[in-house]
Each structure stands twice: as C-alpha cells, then as structure tokens.
Design an enzyme around this catalytic site. Structure first.
Site, mmCIF file in Angstrom:
data_model
loop_
_atom_site.group_PDB
_atom_site.id
_atom_site.type_symbol
_atom_site.label_atom_id
_atom_site.label_comp_id
_atom_site.label_asym_id
_atom_site.label_seq_id
_atom_site.Cartn_x
_atom_site.Cartn_y
_atom_site.Cartn_z
ATOM 1 N N HIS A 130 -17.064 1.326 7.251
ATOM 2 C CA HIS A 130 -16.137 1.702 7.127
ATOM 3 C C HIS A 130 -15.647 2.951 7.839
ATOM 4 O O HIS A 130 -15.274 3.631 7.087
ATOM 5 C CB HIS A 130 -15.056 1.557 5.804
ATOM 6 C CG HIS A 130 -13.394 1.616 5.955
ATOM 7 N ND1 HIS A 130 -12.541 0.625 5.753
ATOM 8 C CD2 HIS A 130 -13.172 2.832 6.774
ATOM 9 C CE1 HIS A 130 -11.329 0.814 5.926
ATOM 10 N NE2 HIS A 130 -11.621 2.291 6.425
ATOM 11 N N ARG B 249 -12.006 15.621 6.415
ATOM 12 C CA ARG B 249 -12.147 15.661 5.162
ATOM 13 C C ARG B 249 -14.380 16.405 5.583
ATOM 14 O O ARG B 249 -14.787 15.430 6.670
ATOM 15 C CB ARG B 249 -13.069 14.582 4.726
ATOM 16 C CG ARG B 249 -11.373 14.175 3.994
ATOM 17 C CD ARG B 249 -11.241 13.128 3.050
ATOM 18 N NE ARG B 249 -10.096 11.962 3.171
ATOM 19 C CZ ARG B 249 -10.499 10.592 3.291
ATOM 20 N NH1 ARG B 249 -11.215 10.628 2.682
ATOM 21 N NH2 ARG B 249 -8.852 10.281 3.730
ATOM 22 N N ASN C 85 1.205 -1.131 0.287
ATOM 23 C CA ASN C 85 -0.413 0.017 -0.032
ATOM 24 C C ASN C 85 0.434 1.892 0.220
ATOM 25 O O ASN C 85 1.099 1.726 1.083
ATOM 26 C CB ASN C 85 -0.920 -0.291 1.527
ATOM 27 C CG ASN C 85 -2.216 1.233 1.515
ATOM 28 O OD1 ASN C 85 -1.716 1.678 0.608
ATOM 29 N ND2 ASN C 85 -2.771 0.700 2.178
ATOM 30 N N ARG D 109 -9.438 9.165 19.021
ATOM 31 C CA ARG D 109 -8.823 9.467 20.428
ATOM 32 C C ARG D 109 -9.337 10.967 21.150
ATOM 33 O O ARG D 109 -9.291 10.393 22.953
ATOM 34 C CB ARG D 109 -7.569 8.387 20.576
ATOM 35 C CG ARG D 109 -7.552 7.137 19.856
ATOM 36 C CD ARG D 109 -6.292 6.709 19.861
ATOM 37 N NE ARG D 109 -6.062 6.854 18.802
ATOM 38 C CZ ARG D 109 -5.439 6.237 18.009
ATOM 39 N NH1 ARG D 109 -4.429 4.880 18.492
ATOM 40 N NH2 ARG D 109 -4.608 6.518 16.965
ATOM 41 N N LYS E 142 3.544 0.811 3.110
ATOM 42 C CA LYS E 142 3.407 0.148 3.984
ATOM 43 C C LYS E 142 3.211 -1.261 3.080
ATOM 44 O O LYS E 142 2.543 -1.857 2.144
ATOM 45 C CB LYS E 142 1.621 0.154 4.422
ATOM 46 C CG LYS E 142 2.037 0.798 5.725
ATOM 47 C CD LYS E 142 0.269 0.379 6.697
ATOM 48 C CE LYS E 142 -0.366 2.153 6.575
ATOM 49 N NZ LYS E 142 -2.008 1.730 6.964
ATOM 50 N N HIS F 290 -13.102 2.467 -0.746
ATOM 51 C CA HIS F 290 -13.009 1.484 0.408
ATOM 52 C C HIS F 290 -13.281 0.009 0.368
ATOM 53 O O HIS F 290 -14.024 -0.780 1.365
ATOM 54 C CB HIS F 290 -13.628 1.944 1.746
ATOM 55 C CG HIS F 290 -12.731 2.904 2.907
ATOM 56 N ND1 HIS F 290 -13.703 4.241 3.450
ATOM 57 C CD2 HIS F 290 -11.604 3.621 2.490
ATOM 58 C CE1 HIS F 290 -12.888 4.883 3.776
ATOM 59 N NE2 HIS F 290 -11.155 4.725 3.068
ATOM 60 N N ASN G 265 -9.978 6.566 9.761
ATOM 61 C CA ASN G 265 -9.737 8.407 9.831
ATOM 62 C C ASN G 265 -10.383 8.658 8.025
ATOM 63 O O ASN G 265 -11.217 10.240 8.168
ATOM 64 C CB ASN G 265 -8.108 8.851 9.169
ATOM 65 C CG ASN G 265 -7.494 9.915 9.213
ATOM 66 O OD1 ASN G 265 -8.672 10.993 9.426
ATOM 67 N ND2 ASN G 265 -7.056 10.918 7.791
ATOM 68 N N ARG H 289 -2.490 -1.672 -3.395
ATOM 69 C CA ARG H 289 -3.793 -0.871 -3.429
ATOM 70 C C ARG H 289 -3.442 -0.505 -4.268
ATOM 71 O O ARG H 289 -2.961 0.530 -4.540
ATOM 72 C CB ARG H 289 -3.395 -0.824 -2.017
ATOM 73 C CG ARG H 289 -5.043 -0.161 -1.503
ATOM 74 C CD ARG H 289 -4.922 0.129 -0.505
ATOM 75 N NE ARG H 289 -6.295 1.199 -0.542
ATOM 76 C CZ ARG H 289 -6.659 2.545 0.345
ATOM 77 N NH1 ARG H 289 -5.110 2.818 0.467
ATOM 78 N NH2 ARG H 289 -7.277 3.115 0.531
ATOM 79 N N ILE I 160 -11.466 3.397 13.833
ATOM 80 C CA ILE I 160 -13.035 3.867 14.428
ATOM 81 C C ILE I 160 -13.937 2.691 15.135
ATOM 82 O O ILE I 160 -14.062 2.714 15.996
ATOM 83 C CB ILE I 160 -13.776 5.106 14.409
ATOM 84 C CG1 ILE I 160 -12.270 6.576 14.296
ATOM 85 C CG2 ILE I 160 -14.780 5.897 15.609
ATOM 86 C CD1 ILE I 160 -13.206 7.265 13.605
ATOM 87 N N GLY I 161 -14.426 2.443 14.172
ATOM 88 C CA GLY I 161 -15.627 1.435 14.017
ATOM 89 C C GLY I 161 -15.330 -0.142 14.597
ATOM 90 O O GLY I 161 -15.796 -0.940 15.627
ATOM 91 N N GLU J 142 -7.528 -5.623 3.898
ATOM 92 C CA GLU J 142 -7.079 -5.286 3.241
ATOM 93 C C GLU J 142 -6.147 -5.961 2.187
ATOM 94 O O GLU J 142 -6.107 -7.114 1.061
ATOM 95 C CB GLU J 142 -7.697 -3.947 2.826
ATOM 96 C CG GLU J 142 -8.750 -2.810 2.664
ATOM 97 C CD GLU J 142 -8.569 -1.705 3.583
ATOM 98 O OE1 GLU J 142 -7.430 -1.969 4.876
ATOM 99 O OE2 GLU J 142 -8.686 -0.867 2.934
HETATM 100 P P1 AMP Z 1 -7.365 4.240 10.327
HETATM 101 O O1 AMP Z 1 -7.687 5.560 8.996
HETATM 102 O O2 AMP Z 1 -8.428 2.787 10.185
HETATM 103 O O3 AMP Z 1 -6.103 3.708 10.640
HETATM 104 O O4 AMP Z 1 -8.528 4.710 11.602
HETATM 105 C C1 AMP Z 1 -7.892 5.945 12.429
HETATM 106 C C2 AMP Z 1 -8.381 6.116 13.475
HETATM 107 O O5 AMP Z 1 -8.913 5.386 14.189
HETATM 108 C C3 AMP Z 1 -8.322 7.374 13.951
HETATM 109 O O6 AMP Z 1 -9.538 8.090 14.623
HETATM 110 C C4 AMP Z 1 -8.366 7.241 15.088
HETATM 111 O O7 AMP Z 1 -8.294 7.858 16.610
HETATM 112 C C5 AMP Z 1 -8.987 5.817 15.713
HETATM 113 N N1 AMP Z 1 -8.769 5.426 16.669
HETATM 114 C C6 AMP Z 1 -8.506 3.894 17.102
HETATM 115 N N2 AMP Z 1 -7.746 3.806 17.845
HETATM 116 C C7 AMP Z 1 -8.848 4.446 18.764
HETATM 117 C C8 AMP Z 1 -9.855 3.889 19.869
HETATM 118 N N3 AMP Z 1 -9.619 2.923 20.713
HETATM 119 N N4 AMP Z 1 -10.463 4.746 20.385
HETATM 120 C C9 AMP Z 1 -10.898 5.389 19.301
HETATM 121 N N5 AMP Z 1 -10.588 5.881 17.984
HETATM 122 C C10 AMP Z 1 -9.480 4.880 18.343
#
Ligand code: AMP
Length: 405
Positions: free
Chosen positions: A211, A244, A12, A289, A19, A183, A214, A94, A336-337, A387
């Site tokens: 999904h 965004r 990626n 977070r 990555k 996604h 971020n 990707r 987040i999910g 993914e």
């Molecule tokens: P991603 O783009 O899938 O890597 O997700 C990044 C997002 O996930 C960021 O906003 C992080 O703050 C959020 N995130 C990761 N761990 C947690 C957590 N334990 N609680 C709340 N948000 C989280």
C-alpha cells in the site's frame, strides 16, 4: 434496486476533514460521496459528487465535525439523494488505532468510544479526529448502527515474534509497546480481491501487499492473514513515505536532540512525521508526482528521493519473500502503487532471480490487474484499494447480525 436495500455511510474523519461515501447495501452501489475540508478554519469546503458525474460545492464556515455532519445530511436531502435522515440505517467509521482492545470491527458503545480516545497515543493525529466523527454522528443519528473499523485489526493475526520489539519486557507489559501496523483495511481488501482475480483460494496463497500512497506500508499475507507488516507502534515505521522517515536507527533521536537543541518531543515527532521522507530529501514536495516531474528535469535531490523510496519498498519485499518462503503475488495499491508505472518498475527492477518479471507493455498508467510477464513465477497485480467498501460491508454484516450496545 431491491426493496430490502439500505443506505449505509462510510466515514473517514481527519482532524479538519470528513471524507464520506454513501452506499446502497447489499448492492454495494455508491450513491454519493464527498469531503468536507478545512473544518474549524475559515472558508471550509464542502463537496458532494453524485448521480451522473454531478458535483455540488459550497464554501461555508463549518466550525465543528458535528456541524459538518449536520450540513452533510441536510444537503443530501436538499440534493434529493435522501428523502429523510431515517433512510440511513448504519454508519461505519474508520479508526486508525485499535491497540490490543480491538481485533475486529465492533458496534460503537460508550466504552468503545472511550477506548478509541484512550488510544490517542498510538495515533495522535488520527484517533481523536476519528472519535470526533463518531460523536458527531451519534449525536445527530443516535439510533442507527454505528460501527468502528480499525486499521490495525487485520494485523491482529501477527505472531508474537513479529509484533514484539526487543525491548525490556516491562515496556510491553506496562505500556503495550509493540507493533500494531496500519492500513489493515486496505491490505485486507486487496488480498481478497487478488484471490478472486487469480481464481484461487486465499488459503493456498502467499502475498506481499504494497500500500504505497502518502502513507506507505508493506504486508506479508499467508492464508489471508497478516503475518508481518512494515508499520509499527505507530504509522511512522517501515518504508519511507511522503513526509515520514520510515525506519531509522533510534539512536538518531537523542543524538539529534542534543545536536539541534530541540528537546520538545512534540517538535521531534513533527520532524520525523511531517518534515522527512520524500519532502525532507527532495526539499521540493511530499507528492510523488512532483518528485517524478523534478526527477525528469534532472534535479539531483528528486532523483535521490525517488531512488530511496523505491529502494525501501524493495527491501521490505525482499524481507517478506524470506518470511513467507516466496510469494504467489506482489500487489500494488494506493495513490502511488495504483498510478505510477515508473515507481512500480523501479521497485521491481533486477528481481528476476526471485522470479519477478514485470511486463512493461502491461505496466501502464491507469492499468488494473496483472502486470507481470507470462513467464514470471510471481504474479504482479495492481488493485485499486477500496477501504470504504470494507467499512460499508462490516456495518451491513453487524447490522444484519443485530449487534447493538
Ligand atoms: P494516497 O495517500 O493513497 O492518496 O496517495 C497519494 C500519493 O499518490 C501522492 O504522493 C501522489 O503524488 C501519488 N500519486 C497519485 N497519482 C499519481 C501518479 N499518476 N503518478 C505518481 N504518483 C501519483
């Protein structure tokens, strides 16, 4: 390990990062994974995780993606993860935007690479970087199967009424101005996994997949196929995200141009893509977070950012309930999910009329699987996305089918 197993790399590439995960296929075992960060900047960071929680880190000046790939392969040999380059039989990349050209994963021939570059307008931050990663690997390992896996491919099944915008026809015909979504690899993976968890055929199931990381998108899935999705022509549309806007009234763009005197389209794009969302509203951070922590301290802007975020996701779930005439399950994935019980609760609060009841005793940090109450008509699932595994599987499938240029 079977003798026939082969090593497949899933890549990626971002504009300043690479990555990767190295798999033994078809066993689907991750042998090593890592990231090269700050490519093209001083003090690039090179990290490999492998074996029994072992970690290798190195700081170096890595000026190009090609040098990053070269270093990666050399270090894999140095760490005895590989004995020679020849052990790698395929690489999957990707690619964010496949436009109308690519409706499934393909072996990367020269024309594929030029089309990926041509599609930069649909994903200006991503496609050029994805192409750089592909070129770097092709130069160093020209004879292995190289596959492009598109984020948009899963959404190729959307009906025209859902992917067209109500603009004059000519803009679609001349400029392909339509919804492509994003996604897709993640929405596809969690859909497949959910059917296994529920032990039911995909053909009997309707899902709403969320999904939310971020970048965030929500998809309506029927019979294992994407019917509609929240992201649009680019990944800017849909729900609010880390930086965004998601959906806004498009007339705000000319209005703000006039009011602010910012007439550069690039700068405007930057405001909508990089300075908005959670960051724009909270003024604190794009990271959920940090928003949750500031909300706990009672910071007004963080409370608003959190509520707006959950509310945007909820509204898409509502839309897709209507589109699908109900759903068997709502699936949460991505940063987040997967990790935030409090965001999941907020999104699904007061949706019992729809038959959606979260069981808070199951909705815990680190949970995977079903988090709905037994009485909930709609199942609620938390499924960590993967993914890279989909990419590795596609490389192996096309390699076994002897697809070449
Ligand atoms: P991603 O783009 O899938 O890597 O997700 C990044 C997002 O996930 C960021 O906003 C992080 O703050 C959020 N995130 C990761 N761990 C947690 C957590 N334990 N609680 C709340 N948000 C989280």
């Amino acid at each position: 390990m079977s003798i026939k197993s082969s090593k497949i790399m899933a890549m990626n590439a971002g504009s300043s990062s690479l990555k990767w995960q190295l798999y033994d296929m078809p066993e689907e075992v991750v042998i090593a994974k890592g990231i090269v960060e700050r490519i093209g900047l001083p003090n690039s960071i090179f990290t490999v995780k492998y074996g029994n929680k072992e970690k290798f880190e190195k700081i170096a000046n890595i000026s190009t993606h090609e040098l990053a790939v070269q270093m990666l392969l050399d270090e894999l040999i140095g760490l005895h993860i590989l004995s020679s380059y020849d052990e790698i039989k395929g690489v999957g990349h990707r690619v964010v935007a496949g436009g109308e050209y690519f409706k499934e994963s393909v072996v990367v021939c020269d024309d594929v690479l030029s089309k990926i570059e041509e599609l930069a307008a649909l994903a200006p931050l991503h496609n050029p970087a994805n192409a750089q990663g592909i070129r770097a690997f092709k130069k160093i390992l020209p004879n292995i199967t190289s596959v492009a896996v598109f984020d948009t491919a899963f959404h190729a099944t959307m009906p025209e009424e859902n992917y067209r915008y109500p603009l004059p026809n000519e803009y679609y015909e001349k400029y392909q101005a339509r919804k492509y979504g994003a996604h897709g690899t993640s929405h596809y993976y969690v859909t497949q996994k959910a059917s296994k968890i529920l032990n039911r055929s995909l053909h009997d199931l309707k899902f709403i997949t969320c999904h939310i990381g971020n970048g965030a998108s929500v998809t309506a899935v029927r019979n294992g196929q994407s019917v509609d999705t929240s992201m649009g022509f680019t990944p800017l549309a849909g729900v609010m995200m880390g930086t965004r806007t998601g959906d806004i009234d498009p007339s705000l763009i000319p209005y703000l141009m006039e009011k602010t005197g910012i007439y550069s389209t690039q700068e405007m794009n930057n405001i909508f893509n990089k300075k908005s969302g959670l960051l724009g509203i909270s003024g604190i951070s794009s990271d959920m977070r940090d928003i949750i922590a500031a909300r706990k301290e009672g910071k007004k802007e963080a409370i608003l950012a959190f509520d707006m975020f959950a509310n945007r996701v909820k509204k898409y779930i509502g839309q897709y309930f209507a589109v699908l005439n109900g759903a068997d399950a709502i699936i949460f994935t991505a940063g987040i999910g997967e990790n935030s019980a409090v965001v999941r609760s907020k999104i699904l609060e007061e949706m019992d009329w729809f038959g959606i009841e979260i069981d808070e005793s199951k909705n815990l940090p680190g949970v995977e699987g079903v988090i709905s109450a037994d009485s909930s008509k709609v199942k609620i699932l938390v499924i960590p996305t993967d993914e890279e595994l989909v990419i590795a599987r596609d490389v192996e499938r096309l390699r076994q089918a002897l697809r070449t240029c």
